[in-house]
Motif scaffolding. Structure first.
Motif, mmCIF file in Angstrom:
data_model
loop_
_atom_site.group_PDB
_atom_site.id
_atom_site.type_symbol
_atom_site.label_atom_id
_atom_site.label_comp_id
_atom_site.label_asym_id
_atom_site.label_seq_id
_atom_site.Cartn_x
_atom_site.Cartn_y
_atom_site.Cartn_z
ATOM 1 N N PRO A 1 0.795 -1.223 0.000
ATOM 2 C CA PRO A 1 0.000 0.000 0.000
ATOM 3 C C PRO A 1 0.829 1.274 0.000
ATOM 4 C CG PRO A 1 0.121 -0.844 2.209
ATOM 5 C CD PRO A 1 0.801 -1.865 1.323
ATOM 6 N N GLY A 2 2.139 1.162 0.129
ATOM 7 C CA GLY A 2 2.969 2.350 0.281
ATOM 8 C C GLY A 2 2.834 2.894 1.689
ATOM 9 N N SER A 3 3.059 4.174 1.848
ATOM 10 C CA SER A 3 2.931 4.822 3.149
ATOM 11 C C SER A 3 2.033 6.046 3.023
ATOM 12 C CB SER A 3 4.302 5.252 3.673
ATOM 13 O OG SER A 3 4.153 6.009 4.860
ATOM 14 N N HIS A 4 1.035 6.119 3.888
ATOM 15 C CA HIS A 4 0.145 7.278 3.903
ATOM 16 C C HIS A 4 0.813 8.479 4.569
ATOM 17 C CE1 HIS A 4 -0.370 5.426 7.826
ATOM 18 N NE2 HIS A 4 -0.788 6.596 8.272
ATOM 19 N N ALA A 5 1.842 8.223 5.395
ATOM 20 C CA ALA A 5 2.403 9.274 6.247
ATOM 21 C C ALA A 5 3.855 9.623 5.956
ATOM 22 C CB ALA A 5 2.276 8.849 7.706
ATOM 23 N N GLU A 6 4.636 8.692 5.436
ATOM 24 C CA GLU A 6 6.066 8.880 5.169
ATOM 25 C C GLU A 6 6.394 8.339 3.780
ATOM 26 O OE1 GLU A 6 9.006 9.802 6.997
ATOM 27 O OE2 GLU A 6 7.662 10.795 8.388
ATOM 28 N N PRO A 7 5.934 8.998 2.721
ATOM 29 C CA PRO A 7 6.094 8.409 1.391
ATOM 30 C C PRO A 7 7.532 8.335 0.868
ATOM 31 C CG PRO A 7 5.110 10.588 1.245
ATOM 32 C CD PRO A 7 5.182 10.237 2.701
ATOM 33 N N ARG A 8 8.451 9.094 1.447
ATOM 34 C CA ARG A 8 9.871 9.048 1.065
ATOM 35 C C ARG A 8 10.089 9.135 -0.452
ATOM 36 N NH1 ARG A 8 12.193 4.484 5.267
ATOM 37 N NH2 ARG A 8 11.774 5.694 7.122
ATOM 38 N N GLY A 9 9.520 10.170 -1.041
ATOM 39 C CA GLY A 9 9.699 10.407 -2.474
ATOM 40 C C GLY A 9 8.694 9.678 -3.349
ATOM 41 N N ASN A 10 7.878 8.825 -2.760
ATOM 42 C CA ASN A 10 6.817 8.137 -3.484
ATOM 43 C C ASN A 10 5.498 8.865 -3.253
ATOM 44 O OD1 ASN A 10 8.328 5.633 -4.323
ATOM 45 N ND2 ASN A 10 8.615 5.531 -2.109
ATOM 46 N N ARG A 11 4.489 8.454 -3.952
ATOM 47 C CA ARG A 11 3.156 8.998 -3.760
ATOM 48 C C ARG A 11 2.597 8.464 -2.436
ATOM 49 N NH1 ARG A 11 -0.899 8.341 -8.797
ATOM 50 N NH2 ARG A 11 0.730 9.608 -9.698
ATOM 51 N N PRO A 12 2.084 9.325 -1.525
ATOM 52 C CA PRO A 12 1.464 8.809 -0.303
ATOM 53 C C PRO A 12 0.217 8.017 -0.681
ATOM 54 C CG PRO A 12 1.042 11.164 -0.509
ATOM 55 C CD PRO A 12 1.982 10.786 -1.626
ATOM 56 N N ALA A 13 -0.011 6.870 -0.005
ATOM 57 C CA ALA A 13 -1.117 6.024 -0.431
ATOM 58 C C ALA A 13 -1.541 5.023 0.621
ATOM 59 C CB ALA A 13 -0.732 5.279 -1.709
ATOM 60 N N HIS A 14 -2.698 4.448 0.368
ATOM 61 C CA HIS A 14 -3.221 3.279 1.070
ATOM 62 C C HIS A 14 -3.966 2.460 0.020
ATOM 63 C CE1 HIS A 14 -6.769 5.936 1.133
ATOM 64 N NE2 HIS A 14 -7.470 4.804 1.133
ATOM 65 N N ALA A 15 -4.387 1.252 0.388
ATOM 66 C CA ALA A 15 -5.156 0.405 -0.527
ATOM 67 C C ALA A 15 -6.548 0.179 0.034
ATOM 68 C CB ALA A 15 -4.451 -0.935 -0.738
ATOM 69 N N GLU A 16 -7.526 0.136 -0.867
ATOM 70 C CA GLU A 16 -8.908 -0.181 -0.519
ATOM 71 C C GLU A 16 -9.335 -1.366 -1.374
ATOM 72 O OE1 GLU A 16 -11.378 3.295 -1.064
ATOM 73 O OE2 GLU A 16 -10.033 4.556 0.123
ATOM 74 N N LEU A 17 -9.947 -2.379 -0.744
ATOM 75 C CA LEU A 17 -10.405 -3.567 -1.460
ATOM 76 C C LEU A 17 -11.845 -3.873 -1.073
ATOM 77 C CD1 LEU A 17 -7.197 -4.219 -0.355
ATOM 78 C CD2 LEU A 17 -7.538 -5.876 -2.161
ATOM 79 N N GLU A 18 -12.654 -4.210 -2.085
ATOM 80 C CA GLU A 18 -14.051 -4.544 -1.869
ATOM 81 C C GLU A 18 -14.413 -5.760 -2.695
ATOM 82 O OE1 GLU A 18 -16.443 -0.607 -1.086
ATOM 83 O OE2 GLU A 18 -15.323 -0.431 -2.960
ATOM 84 N N PRO A 19 -15.430 -6.526 -2.280
ATOM 85 C CA PRO A 19 -15.846 -7.659 -3.096
ATOM 86 C C PRO A 19 -16.110 -7.212 -4.535
ATOM 87 C CG PRO A 19 -16.914 -7.759 -0.963
ATOM 88 C CD PRO A 19 -16.195 -6.425 -1.037
ATOM 89 N N ALA A 20 -15.663 -8.030 -5.499
ATOM 90 C CA ALA A 20 -15.786 -7.679 -6.910
ATOM 91 C C ALA A 20 -17.235 -7.361 -7.244
ATOM 92 C CB ALA A 20 -15.256 -8.817 -7.777
ATOM 93 N N SER A 21 -17.423 -6.269 -7.981
ATOM 94 C CA SER A 21 -18.759 -5.749 -8.248
ATOM 95 C C SER A 21 -19.535 -6.567 -9.255
ATOM 96 C CB SER A 21 -18.649 -4.300 -8.736
ATOM 97 O OG SER A 21 -17.933 -4.277 -9.964
ATOM 98 N N GLY A 22 -18.865 -7.071 -10.303
ATOM 99 C CA GLY A 22 -19.573 -7.827 -11.324
ATOM 100 C C GLY A 22 -20.338 -6.959 -12.292
ATOM 101 N N ALA A 23 -20.223 -5.640 -12.184
ATOM 102 C CA ALA A 23 -20.910 -4.770 -13.132
ATOM 103 C C ALA A 23 -20.194 -4.806 -14.473
ATOM 104 C CB ALA A 23 -20.930 -3.339 -12.590
ATOM 105 N N GLY A 24 -20.940 -4.632 -15.530
ATOM 106 C CA GLY A 24 -20.308 -4.568 -16.852
ATOM 107 C C GLY A 24 -20.754 -5.699 -17.742
ATOM 108 N N ASP A 25 -19.849 -6.212 -18.573
ATOM 109 C CA ASP A 25 -20.219 -7.221 -19.572
ATOM 110 C C ASP A 25 -20.483 -8.580 -18.932
ATOM 111 O OD1 ASP A 25 -17.817 -8.588 -19.131
ATOM 112 O OD2 ASP A 25 -16.770 -7.477 -20.689
ATOM 113 N N GLU A 26 -20.918 -9.545 -19.768
ATOM 114 C CA GLU A 26 -21.306 -10.861 -19.255
ATOM 115 C C GLU A 26 -20.178 -11.567 -18.512
ATOM 116 O OE1 GLU A 26 -23.094 -13.410 -22.119
ATOM 117 O OE2 GLU A 26 -24.497 -11.874 -22.762
ATOM 118 N N SER A 27 -18.949 -11.429 -18.990
ATOM 119 C CA SER A 27 -17.841 -12.109 -18.306
ATOM 120 C C SER A 27 -17.642 -11.552 -16.905
ATOM 121 C CB SER A 27 -16.545 -12.003 -19.121
ATOM 122 O OG SER A 27 -16.139 -10.653 -19.199
ATOM 123 N N GLU A 28 -17.854 -10.248 -16.760
ATOM 124 C CA GLU A 28 -17.736 -9.674 -15.421
ATOM 125 C C GLU A 28 -18.939 -10.025 -14.570
ATOM 126 O OE1 GLU A 28 -16.401 -5.749 -14.713
ATOM 127 O OE2 GLU A 28 -15.157 -5.723 -16.493
#
Length: 183
Positions: free
Chosen positions: A127-154
């Motif tokens: 996820p990187g670092s939300h508070a000490e990015p050290r030259g990188n983009r500050p970040a976190h990760a968010e994950l949710e159950p797959a939505s399934g919206a869209g075409d038939e395969s999804e």
């Protein structure tokens, strides 16, 4: 929602701001991938989240190391994660750790560089670092159950075994990478 944060490196507070703070408060589960730094920071994350699962990092004090494991397995919405701060053997070691824990993906920290890599044989999320990015983009990760919206395969993916849709997000709320993890 599952939220993943890492590398806070603070003495007293969580340093949560903006979308990262909102996501941690809203999440069903928060995973912190180590380097809280001092025990009051772990306490702050426990207070801010409904449920916290953490591991200790190489810079965490003895009190944190007494409370948290170095490696743990976390399951969310049918996806199993091996969680560790770092592995001395790099991506190869992370993949081996994940396979040894029968994981669908590995979550790690340490580099402060947000990334999702599914080219290694087992997906790796940092996820990187939300508070000490050290030259990188500050970040976190968010994950949710797959939505399934869209075409038939999804739409076929709308069942619980479809996995998780994830995104890397800045504290300002900018989504800069999206991905899917399948069980």
């Amino acid at each position: 929602m599952l939220v993943v944060v890492s590398d806070t490196h603070s003495r007293e507070e969580s340093k949560l701001q903006g979308r990262t703070a909102e996501a941690v408060r809203e999440a069903e589960l928060v995973v912190h991938v180590g380097d809280f730094y001092r025990e009051p920071v772990l306490d702050a994350f426990e207070s801010a989240s409904r449920a916290l699962r953490g591991v200790y990092g190489n810079n965490d004090d003895a009190m944190i190391r007494e409370r948290l494991p170095e490696v743990r397995t976390v399951e969310y919405a049918g996806v199993r994660f091996a969680v560790t701060h770092r592995h001395r053997s790099g991506d190869t070691g992370l993949v081996m750790l994940g396979r040894g824990r029968d994981a669908d993906a590995v979550i790690c920290g340490h580099t402060h560089r947000p990334r999702f890599d599914d080219s290694t044989g087992l997906p790796i999320l940092n996820p990187g670092s939300h508070a000490e990015p050290r030259g990188n983009r500050p970040a976190h990760a968010e994950l949710e159950p797959a939505s399934g919206a869209g075409d038939e395969s999804e739409q076929a993916d709308s069942n619980p075994d479809a996995g998780l849709d994830g995104r890397l997000v800045t504290p300002a709320g900018e989504v800069f990478e999206e991905f899917r993890i399948r069980p």
